[in-house]
Write a protein that holds these residues in place. Structure first.
Motif, short mmCIF file in Angstrom:
data_model
loop_
_atom_site.label_atom_id
_atom_site.label_comp_id
_atom_site.label_asym_id
_atom_site.label_seq_id
_atom_site.Cartn_x
_atom_site.Cartn_y
_atom_site.Cartn_z
N VAL A 28 55.12 33.81 -64.94
CA VAL A 28 55.03 32.43 -65.39
C VAL A 28 55.47 31.48 -64.28
O VAL A 28 56.46 31.75 -63.59
N HIS A 29 54.74 30.40 -64.12
CA HIS A 29 55.15 29.31 -63.23
C HIS A 29 55.38 28.09 -64.12
O HIS A 29 54.48 27.65 -64.83
N SER A 30 56.62 27.58 -64.10
CA SER A 30 56.94 26.43 -64.93
C SER A 30 58.02 25.59 -64.26
O SER A 30 58.58 26.00 -63.25
N ASP A 31 58.29 24.43 -64.84
CA ASP A 31 59.37 23.59 -64.32
C ASP A 31 60.68 23.87 -65.05
O ASP A 31 61.64 23.14 -64.91
N ILE A 32 60.73 24.96 -65.81
CA ILE A 32 61.92 25.35 -66.54
C ILE A 32 62.64 26.42 -65.72
O ILE A 32 62.15 27.54 -65.60
N HIS A 33 63.79 26.05 -65.16
CA HIS A 33 64.48 26.96 -64.25
C HIS A 33 65.77 27.55 -64.82
O HIS A 33 66.38 28.41 -64.19
N ASN A 34 66.21 27.07 -65.98
CA ASN A 34 67.41 27.65 -66.60
C ASN A 34 67.29 27.53 -68.12
O ASN A 34 66.54 26.70 -68.63
N THR A 35 68.04 28.36 -68.80
CA THR A 35 67.92 28.44 -70.25
C THR A 35 68.31 27.16 -70.96
O THR A 35 67.77 26.85 -72.02
N LYS A 36 69.24 26.39 -70.39
CA LYS A 36 69.66 25.16 -71.10
C LYS A 36 68.55 24.11 -71.10
O LYS A 36 68.52 23.26 -71.98
N ASP A 37 67.60 24.19 -70.17
CA ASP A 37 66.49 23.24 -70.12
C ASP A 37 65.26 23.73 -70.90
O ASP A 37 64.29 22.99 -71.04
N ALA A 38 65.30 24.96 -71.37
CA ALA A 38 64.15 25.53 -72.05
C ALA A 38 64.07 25.05 -73.50
O ALA A 38 65.08 25.04 -74.20
N PRO A 39 62.88 24.64 -73.94
CA PRO A 39 62.73 24.34 -75.36
C PRO A 39 63.07 25.58 -76.18
O PRO A 39 62.89 26.71 -75.73
N LYS A 40 63.61 25.38 -77.37
CA LYS A 40 64.02 26.50 -78.21
C LYS A 40 62.85 27.28 -78.79
O LYS A 40 62.99 28.42 -79.19
#
Length: 131
Positions: free
Chosen positions: A12-24
């Motif tokens: 996966v390539h995304s702008d989400i680099h850590n779990t706290k920024d990831a949508p639930k």
């Protein structure tokens, strides 16, 4: 008994680099990103088209594999539950499932929306949702 090996088919390539920024949850996300499928699996993409919803199975490579109980979505008011009664990424086999909308297909790359997956996460499989 000998079991076959698991082979990742892409990442996966995304702008989400850590779990706290990831949508639930993917249904709560408007994030876009790209699924890079390794060239040896490109023929398996035949039939995936713009507008489709696909189910993507990923391996949460950064997940805690020792947790057997969690608070759903981190909400302690919901009480402690076993991981198999939740969608928590923390589990013995951290296999994730997301329903993603296909925005574009270009060779080995699928642009998707609804992304809730960290950048670099290995992809296990893709399945089509029949319309």
């Amino acid at each position: 008994m000998h079991l076959p090996e698991l082979h990742f088919i892409g990442k996966v390539h995304s702008d989400i680099h850590n779990t706290k920024d990831a949508p639930k949850f993917h249904a709560e996300s408007d994030r876009t990103g790209t699924l890079e499928i390794y060239p040896q699996y490109q023929d398996g993409l035949k039939g995936i088209a713009v507008g489709q919803t696909i189910v993507v199975l990923c391996w949460f490579h950064q997940a805690d594999r020792n947790a057997l109980q969690v608070y759903p979505r981190g909400d302690k008011s919901k009480g402690l539950r076993g991981v198999f009664a939740t969608r928590s990424p923390m589990r013995p086999n951290p296999i994730a499932i997301s329903e993603l909308k296909v925005l574009a297909v270009d060779g080995c790359r699928i642009e998707v929306s609804g992304l809730d997956i960290l950048h670099g996460t290995p992809i296990v499989d893709i399945k089509n949702i029949p319309s």
